[in-house]
Design a protein around this motif. Structure first.
Motif, mmCIF file in Angstrom:
data_model
loop_
_atom_site.group_PDB
_atom_site.id
_atom_site.type_symbol
_atom_site.label_atom_id
_atom_site.label_comp_id
_atom_site.label_asym_id
_atom_site.label_seq_id
_atom_site.Cartn_x
_atom_site.Cartn_y
_atom_site.Cartn_z
ATOM 1 N N TYR A 2 0.777 -1.196 -0.068
ATOM 2 C CA TYR A 2 -0.113 -0.045 -0.107
ATOM 3 C C TYR A 2 0.808 1.002 0.078
ATOM 4 O O TYR A 2 2.032 1.259 0.690
ATOM 5 N N SER A 5 0.973 6.732 3.679
ATOM 6 C CA SER A 5 -0.131 7.642 3.893
ATOM 7 C C SER A 5 0.480 9.137 4.439
ATOM 8 O O SER A 5 -0.152 9.691 5.042
ATOM 9 N N GLY A 274 -7.056 -6.026 3.362
ATOM 10 C CA GLY A 274 -5.815 -5.499 3.655
ATOM 11 C C GLY A 274 -5.134 -5.648 5.116
ATOM 12 O O GLY A 274 -4.255 -5.528 5.448
ATOM 13 N N ASP A 332 -9.101 6.545 0.403
ATOM 14 C CA ASP A 332 -7.908 6.892 0.846
ATOM 15 C C ASP A 332 -8.168 6.603 2.385
ATOM 16 O O ASP A 332 -6.865 6.082 2.835
ATOM 17 N N ARG A 335 -7.272 3.073 2.957
ATOM 18 C CA ARG A 335 -5.665 3.024 2.780
ATOM 19 C C ARG A 335 -5.088 3.229 4.049
ATOM 20 O O ARG A 335 -4.228 2.748 4.522
#
Ligand code: PLP
Length: 346
Positions: A2, A5, A274, A332, A335
């Motif tokens: 991933y 962030s 995830g 987003d 994630r």
């Protein structure tokens, strides 16, 4: 796997506690401002009437009643179907039994008979049959079976609901279904709402969960049932005057926020996938917009605190930590949430 962030502003809060935390968007506020209204206790609010007929039509039922909350909607339904001293058969973990402040007993004088649900949140035909007590002077008599769909994000299959309704009808019981999140089941299954409600006597739906309206539920049923329901709504203090400003949000939500529930389901799936390979964490994915994280001890409270430290809110630390996706959660955000949880376990 991933993207990092690092670009996320810490001021941005990701609130995954519930799908009730959504705020009305500018377009929804605009329809509130423009809504035609009247005194709904006099039956004169055209926007409320439009919402009630719209939902009733979708549910394939004769009439609808706009009420302030899902809790009140369920209580009204139970009080319509049962007299004081009657029994309602209900799932032991269903909202009507656990999360409505005991209103069914305290206000309705109705005796709940809670039955344990299976791993999918369902009740079986055999269980319900066995719970119906014979007609003697010492047993409270069951008048109602109270179901729920979805149950903690789990879909109850329409064929199974039909079978439970047939059993109930065979024994003279009515069936009410708490469909606070039935919209999620409808979108996930890709079937009309009326298919999920075809064998029910009454259905309650929430506009303030995944649909994103600020307030309100609609109770649906036969015309005479809704007439009685309107009197009980008044008794409980739920008769609202120019409620069209709220009903307008419901109509807006049905138009704009229904099909998009599929995105919430995809986001919940993406989050579950995830996190699937983390050793000390068991992920329980749901069918719709909810999932549960089962963290090993002593990780529960620290994990929730770690998330909060990154502006991510989830359900309280418990054996299963609840996570709910909704229209204010983006891909987003999902994630970022995966990153922050993985970071905790690194
Ligand atoms: C939220 C919810 C309700 C009650 O809705 P409120 O509007 O919060 O009173 C009822 N049943 C279920 C399953 C719910 O999730």
């Amino acid at each position: 796997m991933y993207a990092s962030s690092s670009t996320r502003s810490t001021a941005h809060r990701i609130d995954l506690r519930s799908d009730t935390v959504t705020k009305p968007c500018a377009a929804m506020r605009a329809v509130m401002a423009a809504a035609e209204v009247g005194d709904d206790v006099y039956g004169e609010d055209p926007t409320v009437r439009a919402l009630e007929s719209r939902v009733a039509e979708m549910a394939g039922m004769e009439a609808g009643l706009f009420v302030p909350s899902g809790t009140q909607s369920n209580l009204i339904a139970l009080m319509c179907h049962c007299n004081r001293g009657d029994e309602v058969i209900v799932g032991a973990d269903y909202h009507t039994f656990v999360y409505e402040a005991g209103g069914v007993a305290a206000v309705g004088g109705i005796m709940p008979n809670p039955l344990p649900t299976d791993s999918n949140g369902g009740l079986s035909v055999e269980q319900v049959k066995a719970a119906i007590k014979p007609d003697t002077t010492w047993f409270a008599q069951a008048r109602l079976l109270a179901l729920e769909n979805t149950v903690s994000g789990q879909i109850q299959a329409p064929e199974h609901i039909d079978a439970l309704c047939r059993t109930a009808a065979d024994h003279g019981l009515a069936v009410h279904l708490d469909g606070a999140r039935i919209w999620n089941a409808m979108v996930a299954l890709g079937i009309p709402l009326a298919r999920l409600s075809s064998s029910l006597d009454s259905l309650s739906v929430c506009l303030s969960k995944g649909l994103g309206a600020p307030v309100g539920s609609v109770l649906c049923g036969r015309r005479d049932f809704i007439h009685k329901a309107a009197r009980i709504r008044k008794m409980l203090g739920g008769g609202m005057r120019q409620a069209g400003v709220l009903a307008a949000c419901g109509l807006f939500a049905l138009e704009h926020n229904l099909a998009r529930l599929a995105q919430d389901h995809a986001n919940a799936r993406c989050l579950a996938e995830g996190l699937a390979d983390i050793d000390r964490l068991t992920v329980h994915p749901g069918d719709t917009n909810m999932l549960f994280l089962e963290a090993e001890e002593p990780d529960r409270a620290p994990l929730v605190a770690h998330l909060a430290g990154h502006g991510i809110l989830v359900g309280p630390p418990a054996q299963r930590i609840r996570i709910v996706t909704h229209l204010d959660i983006s891909e987003d955000d999902i994630r970022d949430t995966i990153d922050v949880i993985r970071q905790y376990y690194e």
